[in-house]
Design a protein around this motif. Structure first.
Motif, PDB file in Angstrom:
ATOM      1  N   LEU A 134       0.774  -1.295   0.093  1.00  0.00           N
ATOM      2  CA  LEU A 134      -0.172   0.160  -0.021  1.00  0.00           C
ATOM      3  C   LEU A 134       1.112   1.451  -0.129  1.00  0.00           C
ATOM      4  CD1 LEU A 134      -2.834   1.486   0.507  1.00  0.00           C
ATOM      5  CD2 LEU A 134      -2.402   0.884   2.852  1.00  0.00           C
ATOM      6  N   PHE A 135       1.750   1.402   0.828  1.00  0.00           N
ATOM      7  CA  PHE A 135       2.786   2.419   0.975  1.00  0.00           C
ATOM      8  C   PHE A 135       3.492   2.658  -0.329  1.00  0.00           C
ATOM      9  CE2 PHE A 135       1.340   3.509   4.950  1.00  0.00           C
ATOM     10  CZ  PHE A 135       1.772   4.334   5.598  1.00  0.00           C
ATOM     11  N   PHE A 136       3.987   1.464  -0.998  1.00  0.00           N
ATOM     12  CA  PHE A 136       4.836   1.518  -2.179  1.00  0.00           C
ATOM     13  C   PHE A 136       3.972   2.156  -3.263  1.00  0.00           C
ATOM     14  CE2 PHE A 136       6.487  -0.077  -5.961  1.00  0.00           C
ATOM     15  CZ  PHE A 136       7.600   0.070  -5.949  1.00  0.00           C
ATOM     16  N   ALA A 137       2.484   1.699  -3.268  1.00  0.00           N
ATOM     17  CA  ALA A 137       1.807   2.433  -4.226  1.00  0.00           C
ATOM     18  C   ALA A 137       1.393   3.912  -3.976  1.00  0.00           C
ATOM     19  CB  ALA A 137       0.539   1.500  -4.412  1.00  0.00           C
ATOM     20  N   LEU A 138       1.254   4.364  -2.803  1.00  0.00           N
ATOM     21  CA  LEU A 138       0.770   5.551  -2.314  1.00  0.00           C
ATOM     22  C   LEU A 138       2.020   6.288  -2.748  1.00  0.00           C
ATOM     23  CD1 LEU A 138      -0.935   5.137   0.835  1.00  0.00           C
ATOM     24  CD2 LEU A 138      -1.952   5.885  -0.978  1.00  0.00           C
ATOM     25  N   PHE A 139       3.405   6.337  -2.512  1.00  0.00           N
ATOM     26  CA  PHE A 139       4.465   7.010  -2.543  1.00  0.00           C
ATOM     27  C   PHE A 139       5.444   6.649  -3.637  1.00  0.00           C
ATOM     28  CE2 PHE A 139       3.183   6.962   1.997  1.00  0.00           C
ATOM     29  CZ  PHE A 139       3.387   8.436   2.410  1.00  0.00           C
ATOM     30  N   SER A 140       5.106   5.920  -4.501  1.00  0.00           N
ATOM     31  CA  SER A 140       5.730   5.778  -5.703  1.00  0.00           C
ATOM     32  C   SER A 140       5.862   7.074  -6.624  1.00  0.00           C
ATOM     33  CB  SER A 140       5.021   4.800  -6.651  1.00  0.00           C
ATOM     34  OG  SER A 140       3.725   4.926  -6.921  1.00  0.00           O
ATOM     35  N   ASP A 141       6.691   7.269  -7.687  1.00  0.00           N
ATOM     36  CA  ASP A 141       6.627   8.380  -8.390  1.00  0.00           C
ATOM     37  C   ASP A 141       5.297   8.980  -9.082  1.00  0.00           C
ATOM     38  OD1 ASP A 141       9.375   8.155  -7.975  1.00  0.00           O
ATOM     39  OD2 ASP A 141      10.020   7.501  -9.821  1.00  0.00           O
ATOM     40  N   SER A 142       4.344   8.082  -9.386  1.00  0.00           N
ATOM     41  CA  SER A 142       3.139   8.406 -10.065  1.00  0.00           C
ATOM     42  C   SER A 142       1.920   8.110  -9.267  1.00  0.00           C
ATOM     43  CB  SER A 142       2.987   7.380 -11.341  1.00  0.00           C
ATOM     44  OG  SER A 142       3.004   6.340 -11.100  1.00  0.00           O
ATOM     45  N   GLY A 143       2.110   7.935  -7.863  1.00  0.00           N
ATOM     46  CA  GLY A 143       1.201   7.730  -7.008  1.00  0.00           C
ATOM     47  C   GLY A 143       0.421   8.892  -6.306  1.00  0.00           C
ATOM     48  N   LEU A 171       9.414   6.430   5.988  1.00  0.00           N
ATOM     49  CA  LEU A 171       8.127   5.557   5.644  1.00  0.00           C
ATOM     50  C   LEU A 171       8.060   4.311   6.352  1.00  0.00           C
ATOM     51  CD1 LEU A 171       8.267   6.009   1.758  1.00  0.00           C
ATOM     52  CD2 LEU A 171       6.784   7.115   3.171  1.00  0.00           C
ATOM     53  N   VAL A 172       9.326   3.583   6.655  1.00  0.00           N
ATOM     54  CA  VAL A 172       9.241   2.515   7.306  1.00  0.00           C
ATOM     55  C   VAL A 172       9.028   2.665   8.723  1.00  0.00           C
ATOM     56  CG1 VAL A 172      10.723   0.393   8.220  1.00  0.00           C
ATOM     57  CG2 VAL A 172      11.129   1.531   5.800  1.00  0.00           C
ATOM     58  N   MET A 173       9.453   3.898   9.400  1.00  0.00           N
ATOM     59  CA  MET A 173       8.971   4.236  10.658  1.00  0.00           C
ATOM     60  C   MET A 173       7.677   4.271  10.888  1.00  0.00           C
ATOM     61  SD  MET A 173      12.081   6.861  11.526  1.00  0.00           S
ATOM     62  CE  MET A 173      14.003   6.312  11.344  1.00  0.00           C
ATOM     63  N   LEU A 174       6.881   5.078   9.550  1.00  0.00           N
ATOM     64  CA  LEU A 174       5.626   5.454   9.731  1.00  0.00           C
ATOM     65  C   LEU A 174       4.839   4.218   9.838  1.00  0.00           C
ATOM     66  CD1 LEU A 174       3.507   7.196   9.729  1.00  0.00           C
ATOM     67  CD2 LEU A 174       3.772   7.673   7.205  1.00  0.00           C
ATOM     68  N   MET A 175       5.208   3.239   8.892  1.00  0.00           N
ATOM     69  CA  MET A 175       4.381   1.946   8.911  1.00  0.00           C
ATOM     70  C   MET A 175       4.537   1.243  10.156  1.00  0.00           C
ATOM     71  SD  MET A 175       5.054   0.412   5.069  1.00  0.00           S
ATOM     72  CE  MET A 175       6.543   1.017   4.740  1.00  0.00           C
ATOM     73  N   ASN A 176       5.859   1.014  10.785  1.00  0.00           N
ATOM     74  CA  ASN A 176       5.949   0.411  11.978  1.00  0.00           C
ATOM     75  C   ASN A 176       5.086   1.139  13.082  1.00  0.00           C
ATOM     76  OD1 ASN A 176       7.584  -1.759  11.332  1.00  0.00           O
ATOM     77  ND2 ASN A 176       9.429  -0.419  11.573  1.00  0.00           N
ATOM     78  N   PHE A 177       4.779   2.249  13.117  1.00  0.00           N
ATOM     79  CA  PHE A 177       4.092   3.119  13.791  1.00  0.00           C
ATOM     80  C   PHE A 177       2.455   2.894  13.923  1.00  0.00           C
ATOM     81  CE2 PHE A 177       1.378   6.989  13.865  1.00  0.00           C
ATOM     82  CZ  PHE A 177       1.154   7.036  15.458  1.00  0.00           C
ATOM     83  N   LEU A 178       2.184   3.009  12.899  1.00  0.00           N
ATOM     84  CA  LEU A 178       0.842   2.748  12.365  1.00  0.00           C
ATOM     85  C   LEU A 178       0.252   1.266  12.630  1.00  0.00           C
ATOM     86  CD1 LEU A 178       0.337   4.591   8.887  1.00  0.00           C
ATOM     87  CD2 LEU A 178      -0.517   5.408  11.240  1.00  0.00           C
TER      88      LEU A 178
END
Length: 305
Positions: A134-143, A171-178
């Motif tokens: 999900l995060f890879f899709a959200l924060f990709s260059d065309s996300g 981004l990794v920290m944010l995912m672990n937090f969430l």
């Protein structure tokens, strides 16, 4: 006679208790204890595959450990792991403490508590692999994130999140937090609800402020659960694998800044290097034990004070 009968009944009940414990001990021995000793044993051997040729097993003593500890990459990956764990744990424990305090404070009388408790715990139910995709899709260059920033005029071209060390680590920290702040909130809230309300009432009568009540009453009583949360989070953080592995396709880019210790272990196991993989597993086990013991001793010394 009555005492003898009661003693025999106690012995019978104890026997049933031991019988019910047998499945746990069998499972622990087969799936944890035997693999642990097997890993330690294999760490003293040279045993890997080179192409189609199998090298070993040849006894090499502590050579695998010497090569591992003398390699700069293991220390770099250990630092990477600790940075991403600390960066995710600090906001996690902060938000969890605030939410747990609000939900357990009867004077606030918050409405819809069950709904909000369910919502904050739901990210913990999502698989880490799905979260990473999900995060890879959200924060990709065309996300979507780049599209929103472009439409608002904050940036003139797509920001490449995965090409910058700080951005990718955040981004990794944010995912672990969430993923974990909801679980931490539930644990801390359970501890707060177990505190005797008469202590709070006495503090209010004495004119204590909210901050004084929190730091002088809540936190000292909550310290055992706080220690448990800290140690279990530390163990999970040192075993961080799935989020950076999927987010970087196993490469740990940029510049190996997202490569963790378990990702290195996965590389050893993928290449069938059983000896170095075993040495790395034992090293991680020792590091985890030392850090957990340090955390436990620090908190137990505060309890004595």
């Amino acid at each position: 006679m009555d005492k003898k009968k009661s003693n025999s009944n106690v012995v019978k009940f104890n026997r049933w208790g031991y019988i019910f414990l047998i499945p746990f001990f069998v499972t622990y021995i087969v799936f944890s204890l035997i693999p642990l000793f097997s890993t330690i044993y294999n760490s003293f051997f040279e045993n890997y595959r080179s192409g189609l040729k199998q090298i070993g097993p040849n006894f090499v003593g502590i050579t695998n450990y010497i090569n591992l500890l003398s390699s700069p990459e293991i220390w770099k990956y250990l630092v990477n792991t600790l940075i991403m764990w600390v960066g995710g744990f600090i906001p996690q424990i902060t938000i969890a403490l605030l939410l747990a305090y609000w939900f357990s404070d009867p004077s606030l009388r918050l409405k819809g508590q069950r709904f909000f408790k369910t919502v904050i715990y739901m990210p913990n139910l999502i698989m880490a692999s799905a979260f990473s995709m999900l995060f890879f899709a959200l924060f990709s260059d065309s996300g979507p994130v780049n599209q929103i920033l472009l439409s608002l005029g904050f940036i003139k071209e797509p920001f490449k999140f995965f090409q910058y060390v700080i951005a990718s680590r955040v981004l990794v920290m944010l995912m672990n937090f969430l993923m974990w702040f909801g679980n931490t909130t539930i644990l801390l809230m359970a501890g707060m609800l177990g505190i005797d309300s008469s202590l709070y009432e006495a503090a209010q009568v004495d004119g204590a402020t909210a901050s004084q009540v929190f730091f002088k009453i809540t936190m000292p009583i909550l310290r055992p659960i706080f220690t448990y949360v800290l140690i279990t989070s530390l163990i999970g953080g040192l075993q961080m694998f799935d989020v950076p592995q999927i987010l970087t396709n196993g490469r740990g880019n940029p510049t190996d800044s997202l490569t963790t210790v378990i990702m290195l272990l996965n590389r050893y196991l993928t290449s069938k290097d059983v000896g170095r993989g075993g040495a790395l597993s034992v090293f991680l086990f020792v590091v985890t034990g030392i850090l957990s013991l340090v955390v436990f001793r620090m908190n137990s010394s505060k309890d004595k004070d």
